[in-house]
Design a protein around this motif. Structure first.
Motif, PDB file in Angstrom:
ATOM      1  N   ASP A 114       0.814  -1.219   0.000  1.00  0.00           N
ATOM      2  CA  ASP A 114       0.000   0.000   0.000  1.00  0.00           C
ATOM      3  C   ASP A 114       0.851   1.275   0.000  1.00  0.00           C
ATOM      4  O   ASP A 114       0.371   2.357   0.303  1.00  0.00           O
ATOM      5  CB  ASP A 114      -0.973   0.014   1.183  1.00  0.00           C
ATOM      6  CG  ASP A 114      -0.287  -0.240   2.520  1.00  0.00           C
ATOM      7  OD1 ASP A 114       0.965  -0.315   2.561  1.00  0.00           O
ATOM      8  OD2 ASP A 114      -1.001  -0.354   3.541  1.00  0.00           O
ATOM      9  N   GLY A 115       2.119   1.159  -0.337  1.00  0.00           N
ATOM     10  CA  GLY A 115       3.010   2.320  -0.434  1.00  0.00           C
ATOM     11  C   GLY A 115       4.402   1.846  -0.796  1.00  0.00           C
ATOM     12  O   GLY A 115       4.607   0.649  -0.990  1.00  0.00           O
ATOM     13  N   LEU A 116       5.361   2.724  -1.036  1.00  0.00           N
ATOM     14  CA  LEU A 116       5.324   4.051  -0.471  1.00  0.00           C
ATOM     15  C   LEU A 116       5.833   5.077  -1.482  1.00  0.00           C
ATOM     16  O   LEU A 116       5.133   6.028  -1.775  1.00  0.00           O
ATOM     17  CB  LEU A 116       6.176   4.097   0.803  1.00  0.00           C
ATOM     18  CG  LEU A 116       6.080   5.287   1.721  1.00  0.00           C
ATOM     19  CD1 LEU A 116       4.651   5.573   2.152  1.00  0.00           C
ATOM     20  CD2 LEU A 116       6.933   5.087   2.967  1.00  0.00           C
ATOM     21  N   LYS A 117       7.049   4.889  -2.052  1.00  0.00           N
ATOM     22  CA  LYS A 117       7.538   5.883  -3.008  1.00  0.00           C
ATOM     23  C   LYS A 117       8.577   5.289  -3.948  1.00  0.00           C
ATOM     24  O   LYS A 117       9.563   4.685  -3.515  1.00  0.00           O
ATOM     25  CB  LYS A 117       8.162   7.080  -2.275  1.00  0.00           C
ATOM     26  CG  LYS A 117       8.394   8.270  -3.187  1.00  0.00           C
ATOM     27  CD  LYS A 117       7.087   8.888  -3.639  1.00  0.00           C
ATOM     28  CE  LYS A 117       7.229   9.745  -4.882  1.00  0.00           C
ATOM     29  NZ  LYS A 117       7.379   8.954  -6.128  1.00  0.00           N
ATOM     30  N   THR A 118       8.340   5.500  -5.243  1.00  0.00           N
ATOM     31  CA  THR A 118       9.300   5.089  -6.267  1.00  0.00           C
ATOM     32  C   THR A 118      10.284   6.220  -6.533  1.00  0.00           C
ATOM     33  O   THR A 118      10.091   7.358  -6.100  1.00  0.00           O
ATOM     34  CB  THR A 118       8.574   4.762  -7.583  1.00  0.00           C
ATOM     35  OG1 THR A 118       7.833   5.919  -7.995  1.00  0.00           O
ATOM     36  CG2 THR A 118       7.631   3.592  -7.414  1.00  0.00           C
ATOM     37  N   GLY A 119      11.329   5.902  -7.298  1.00  0.00           N
ATOM     38  CA  GLY A 119      12.290   6.918  -7.711  1.00  0.00           C
ATOM     39  C   GLY A 119      13.062   6.437  -8.921  1.00  0.00           C
ATOM     40  O   GLY A 119      13.400   5.253  -9.022  1.00  0.00           O
ATOM     41  N   SER A 120      13.332   7.353  -9.851  1.00  0.00           N
ATOM     42  CA  SER A 120      14.080   6.960 -11.043  1.00  0.00           C
ATOM     43  C   SER A 120      14.690   8.184 -11.719  1.00  0.00           C
ATOM     44  O   SER A 120      13.970   9.108 -12.096  1.00  0.00           O
ATOM     45  CB  SER A 120      13.145   6.246 -12.028  1.00  0.00           C
ATOM     46  OG  SER A 120      13.828   5.932 -13.224  1.00  0.00           O
TER      47      SER A 120
END
Length: 443
Positions: A252-258
């Motif tokens: 239910d989460g939380l944060k992707t990054g690319s």
């Protein structure tokens, strides 16, 4: 010559036998677990206690890309809680955020140059779609400028005890993508960096202090400004959410990054049967060495599989536990010479089910004796858990998990008459001890 050959043959046979024996000895449980992750760094923790269950190169500072936005979320939710910002507060678009928002390649919802948007709208765009201009809008709302917001980011990082971090903007973008309007005091090519351990610690505290963040992070898709001419679909970049391509039960989460610098990163959290885990993977690649969305979610799934399958909360020390070699502490000037002690609260920790017996309680006394009156539940020390074999990764906050050791009964102070005779007894006891020591010294 024949004797020599026989001797050499015997030595050779013994060597072969020894090698065979040691080769057949299984590796100890202390050997590091290898999950076969193709990542630059990873960590898995229990979201409730902060117990670290697995780590791989977790102390090396690496690019964090849009995982940076967890800090921006943290500061916004702090401000909402403090009442300095409200959800319905309007943000008026600046030249900076307008220009950034028009670049859809940077993950954005386009903002009108003369438009105003509620903080809730910007927050949802940031948390669901990782919208960068919306993130800067939040930073400007809280601190006036992104430059001032950086100071708040650094202050919060210090409060949380993060290490190895460097914030250069509120979004996680490379400063080179900010049209020369990057925050003062930062370089044009600077990037946000942090070790996996600090990323996990940030997520751990975010969930502890603001669990409502999950109400937004779990939204798989939302329409920005639905019902208006500005409406735009915002699919969540977290493809492990229910109904999405890499769906994983409980996420239910939380944060992707690319970014090109950071590669494929993800801070994920999932809950099953009352257990919540937090996983961080950084610069994930596939078997051919290519960074892909699938690579980061596959690595995260391996971490979650490992955590949910191998670990469970086990009671290591029950309440009222007593130590066989230290069941009491001395009491002076009391009606009794000693008082019983025991562990006040039970201790349960996340451990591999097969390794429960490797964890043992250790008593750490603050006081060797107490002076009466002694009240029941007087703290005399604590119990800590030690692993007897192999590596224990500890806790994300670096703190020991402990429980107070207390007295289980009261001891009243002795009467003046009793104390008088105790004093006489102690005097003669000490005197006799001195005489025997003296006499013993003569011989």
């Amino acid at each position: 010559m024949k004797k020599i050959m026989n001797t050499v043959l015997r030595i050779s046979l013994i060597s072969v036998l020894l090698i065979s024996v040691f080769a057949g000895v299984p590796a100890k449980a202390s050997a590091a677990t290898d999950l076969g992750l193709t990542v630059d760094a990873a960590i898995l923790i229990d979201a409730d206690s902060g117990k670290i269950l697995y780590e791989q190169n977790a102390d090396t500072s690496l690019g964090i890309a849009s995982m940076t936005k967890m800090m921006t979320e943290y500061l916004l939710l702090d401000a909402i809680e403090a009442g300095t910002v409200t959800w319905e507060q309007e943000y008026r678009v600046t030249d900076y955020t307008y220009r950034m928002s028009q670049n859809r390649a940077l993950s954005n919802v386009p903002l009108r140059a003369d438009g105003s948007y509620t903080i809730r709208e910007l927050y949802e765009a940031m948390a669901i779609y990782s919208a960068n201009a919306a993130t800067v809008g939040i930073a400007e709302t809280i601190a006036g400028t992104e430059t001032e917001f950086l100071k708040l980011m650094n202050k919060k990082a210090e409060e949380l005890g993060l290490e190895g971090y460097k914030f250069v903007n509120s979004t996680g973008l490379n400063n080179a993508d900010l049209f020369g309007m990057h925050p003062a005091g930062t370089g044009a090519e600077d990037e946000n960096v942090m070790p996996a351990k600090s990323v996990a610690k940030l997520a751990y505290h975010l969930l502890k202090d603001h669990p409502t963040v999950l109400e937004t992070s779990k939204i798989a898709k939302k329409t920005f400004r639905e019902g208006t001419s500005d409406a735009i679909n915002m699919p969540n970049w977290n493809f492990m959410l229910p109904g999405l391509v890499f769906e994983y039960e409980g996420v239910d989460g939380l944060k992707t990054g690319s970014t090109n610098f950071a590669g494929q990163c993800f801070t994920g959290t999932a809950e099953r049967n009352g257990t919540r885990l937090i996983a961080v993977v950084m610069k994930a690649v596939d078997a051919s060495g290519q960074g892909t969305y699938k690579a980061r979610f596959d690595a995260t799934a391996k971490l979650f599989d490992y955590g949910f399958a191998q670990f469970s909360k086990q009671e290591i020390v029950p309440a009222d536990y007593t130590f066989k070699k230290q069941e009491t502490v001395k009491v002076t000037k009391g009606k009794e010479d000693e008082v019983a002690i025991a562990v006040k609260e039970p201790i349960s920790i996340m451990v591999k089910s097969s390794e429960k017996d490797l964890y043992k309680p250790k008593l750490v006394l603050d006081k060797e004796s107490l002076e009466a009156d002694v009240k029941k539940d007087t703290v005399v020390g604590k119990v800590v858990i030690e692993r007897t074999e192999g590596t224990d990764y500890g806790y994300i906050d670096g703190k020991e998990f402990s429980s107070d050791v207390v007295t289980t009964e009261a001891v009243e102070r002795a009467s003046g008459f009793s104390l008088f005779f105790q004093g006489i007894g102690n005097f003669f006891g000490n005197l006799w001890g001195g005489i025997t020591d003296f006499v013993g010294g003569l011989f």
